[in-house]
Motif scaffolding. Structure first.
Motif, PDB file in Angstrom:
ATOM      1  N   UNK A  12     -10.398   3.699  -2.880  1.00  0.00           N
ATOM      2  CA  UNK A  12     -11.212   4.894  -2.682  1.00  0.00           C
ATOM      3  C   UNK A  12     -11.935   4.835  -1.352  1.00  0.00           C
ATOM      4  N   UNK A  13     -12.297   5.990  -0.774  1.00  0.00           N
ATOM      5  CA  UNK A  13     -12.313   7.318  -1.378  1.00  0.00           C
ATOM      6  C   UNK A  13     -11.036   8.113  -1.097  1.00  0.00           C
ATOM      7  N   UNK A  14     -10.835   9.160  -1.902  1.00  0.00           N
ATOM      8  CA  UNK A  14      -9.762  10.121  -1.649  1.00  0.00           C
ATOM      9  C   UNK A  14     -10.098  10.880  -0.372  1.00  0.00           C
ATOM     10  N   UNK A  15      -9.056  11.196   0.425  1.00  0.00           N
ATOM     11  CA  UNK A  15      -9.300  11.836   1.716  1.00  0.00           C
ATOM     12  C   UNK A  15      -8.347  13.008   1.935  1.00  0.00           C
ATOM     13  N   UNK A  16      -8.541  13.701   3.062  1.00  0.00           N
ATOM     14  CA  UNK A  16      -7.706  14.857   3.375  1.00  0.00           C
ATOM     15  C   UNK A  16      -6.578  14.551   4.327  1.00  0.00           C
ATOM     16  N   UNK A  17      -6.447  13.292   4.737  1.00  0.00           N
ATOM     17  CA  UNK A  17      -5.403  12.884   5.679  1.00  0.00           C
ATOM     18  C   UNK A  17      -4.849  11.514   5.268  1.00  0.00           C
ATOM     19  N   UNK A  18      -3.637  11.186   5.720  1.00  0.00           N
ATOM     20  CA  UNK A  18      -3.132   9.822   5.494  1.00  0.00           C
ATOM     21  C   UNK A  18      -3.921   8.839   6.346  1.00  0.00           C
ATOM     22  N   UNK A  19      -3.715   7.556   6.106  1.00  0.00           N
ATOM     23  CA  UNK A  19      -4.504   6.539   6.798  1.00  0.00           C
ATOM     24  C   UNK A  19      -3.613   5.438   7.340  1.00  0.00           C
ATOM     25  N   UNK A  20      -4.192   4.654   8.256  1.00  0.00           N
ATOM     26  CA  UNK A  20      -3.540   3.453   8.766  1.00  0.00           C
ATOM     27  C   UNK A  20      -4.286   2.237   8.242  1.00  0.00           C
ATOM     28  N   UNK A  21      -3.625   1.078   8.225  1.00  0.00           N
ATOM     29  CA  UNK A  21      -4.237  -0.123   7.644  1.00  0.00           C
ATOM     30  C   UNK A  21      -3.911  -1.358   8.475  1.00  0.00           C
ATOM     31  N   UNK A  22      -4.837  -2.322   8.424  1.00  0.00           N
ATOM     32  CA  UNK A  22      -4.583  -3.643   8.990  1.00  0.00           C
ATOM     33  C   UNK A  22      -5.194  -4.695   8.074  1.00  0.00           C
ATOM     34  N   UNK A  23      -4.418  -5.771   7.852  1.00  0.00           N
ATOM     35  CA  UNK A  23      -4.865  -6.906   7.054  1.00  0.00           C
ATOM     36  C   UNK A  23      -5.313  -8.044   7.965  1.00  0.00           C
ATOM     37  N   UNK A  30       0.843  -1.187   0.000  1.00  0.00           N
ATOM     38  CA  UNK A  30       0.000   0.000   0.000  1.00  0.00           C
ATOM     39  C   UNK A  30       0.882   1.241   0.000  1.00  0.00           C
ATOM     40  N   UNK A  31       0.606   2.149  -0.938  1.00  0.00           N
ATOM     41  CA  UNK A  31       1.382   3.376  -1.060  1.00  0.00           C
ATOM     42  C   UNK A  31       0.436   4.569  -0.936  1.00  0.00           C
ATOM     43  N   UNK A  32       0.889   5.610  -0.243  1.00  0.00           N
ATOM     44  CA  UNK A  32       0.058   6.787  -0.039  1.00  0.00           C
ATOM     45  C   UNK A  32       0.682   7.993  -0.742  1.00  0.00           C
ATOM     46  N   UNK A  33      -0.152   8.679  -1.511  1.00  0.00           N
ATOM     47  CA  UNK A  33       0.287   9.804  -2.330  1.00  0.00           C
ATOM     48  C   UNK A  33      -0.435  11.078  -1.884  1.00  0.00           C
ATOM     49  N   UNK A  34       0.283  12.194  -1.937  1.00  0.00           N
ATOM     50  CA  UNK A  34      -0.279  13.468  -1.489  1.00  0.00           C
ATOM     51  C   UNK A  34      -0.181  14.520  -2.588  1.00  0.00           C
ATOM     52  N   UNK A  35      -1.203  15.361  -2.644  1.00  0.00           N
ATOM     53  CA  UNK A  35      -1.213  16.481  -3.582  1.00  0.00           C
ATOM     54  C   UNK A  35      -1.588  17.738  -2.823  1.00  0.00           C
ATOM     55  N   UNK A  36      -0.747  18.766  -2.943  1.00  0.00           N
ATOM     56  CA  UNK A  36      -1.009  20.038  -2.288  1.00  0.00           C
ATOM     57  C   UNK A  36      -1.587  21.014  -3.306  1.00  0.00           C
ATOM     58  N   UNK A  37      -2.779  21.508  -3.003  1.00  0.00           N
ATOM     59  CA  UNK A  37      -3.435  22.444  -3.893  1.00  0.00           C
ATOM     60  C   UNK A  37      -3.380  23.862  -3.356  1.00  0.00           C
ATOM     61  N   UNK A  38      -4.243  24.702  -3.878  1.00  0.00           N
ATOM     62  CA  UNK A  38      -4.290  26.089  -3.447  1.00  0.00           C
ATOM     63  C   UNK A  38      -4.892  26.193  -2.046  1.00  0.00           C
ATOM     64  N   UNK A  39      -4.508  27.278  -1.341  1.00  0.00           N
ATOM     65  CA  UNK A  39      -5.045  27.547  -0.006  1.00  0.00           C
ATOM     66  C   UNK A  39      -4.836  26.372   0.940  1.00  0.00           C
ATOM     67  N   UNK A  40      -3.674  25.739   0.825  1.00  0.00           N
ATOM     68  CA  UNK A  40      -3.300  24.623   1.714  1.00  0.00           C
ATOM     69  C   UNK A  40      -4.264  23.445   1.622  1.00  0.00           C
ATOM     70  N   UNK A  41      -4.914  23.320   0.496  1.00  0.00           N
ATOM     71  CA  UNK A  41      -5.814  22.188   0.276  1.00  0.00           C
ATOM     72  C   UNK A  41      -4.982  20.950  -0.046  1.00  0.00           C
TER      73      UNK A  41
END
Length: 231
Positions: free
Chosen positions: A80-91, A52-63
């Motif tokens: 999915x879904x796309x979110x505003x924070x990173x996440x944790x996972x368990x299998x 699992x890989x987590x990717x971030x995109x910084x937009x305008x106004x610190x979005x």
């Protein structure tokens, strides 16, 4: 006439071009999303087949937007879904089920459930696992009147890969998830600093898609409904 005659020149050329064409590129994050190289954010399944890989995109106004992608060999699938924070996972130990613990704000968290289908993880429920757990909570006679106002959080209790042996149970492997629900109430006496729900537990059956509350949770759940911190 020989049925196995040499192909026409145009057909031979088309076959050569098809053979020389590169294979389609594997799916992946759209432009602007950057892989975050953090050991805490990169999770590998127990069978080592999925990363699992987590990717971030910084937009305008610190979005800031986050996407999670499951890499399985040369294939990538977005969880999915796309979110505003990173996440944790368990299998689960068989690597067939995956729970996403998704922060949604200060003291708030949702849960999402995924299952392997045709070699890729896909959403296992129409609604989030946390929404289903809260719906079950509100359906019970002893909890339906409790109204929470903030810090509403659904948490996955540790122990999925060991079938919760630490709880002293002998449940089947890869069968159950234990979910803990919490939240706070705005209105309370001045003598109370915080009041609400603290760690009410239920169990989710991965085979039947249903919830229940084992008898071993009853006492602690009754106390969770009366939780408060006095001044």
């Amino acid at each position: 006439m020989n049925a196995f005659c040499r192909p026409a020149p145009w057909l031979a050329l088309a076959l050569m071009m098809a053979a020389a064409s590169p294979a389609p590129a594997a799916a992946g994050p759209p432009p602007g999303f950057v892989l975050i190289e953090d050991a805490d954010l990169a999770v590998i399944s127990p069978d080592k087949a999925t990363r699992l890989e987590q990717y971030r995109k910084e937009g305008k106004d610190s979005d800031i937007k986050w996407q999670v992608w499951a890499r399985h060999g040369d294939e990538m699938t977005e969880l999915k879904p796309e979110q505003g924070y990173p996440a944790g996972f368990r299998f689960t130990s068989d690597s067939q089920w995956l729970v996403r613990m998704q922060k949604t704000g200060s003291g708030a968290q949702d849960l999402f459930l995924y299952h392997v289908e045709k070699g890729a993880f896909v959403s296992a429920t129409k609604h989030s696992l946390s929404d289903l757990a809260w719906a079950y909570f509100r359906s019970r006679h002893e909890t339906r009147k409790l109204k929470l106002d903030g810090h509403i959080s659904a948490n996955l209790v540790k122990g999925t890969e060991e079938a919760y042996r630490d709880l002293g149970v002998t449940w089947p492997d890869n069968r159950y998830l234990v979910i803990s629900l919490s939240g706070e109430i705005d209105k309370h006496p001045r003598t109370v600093a915080v009041k609400g729900l603290a760690g009410w537990r239920c169990r989710y059956d991965l085979q039947t898609g249903t919830f229940d509350v084992p008898a071993m949770f009853a006492k602690a759940n009754a106390e969770a409904l009366k939780w408060e911190i006095r001044r």
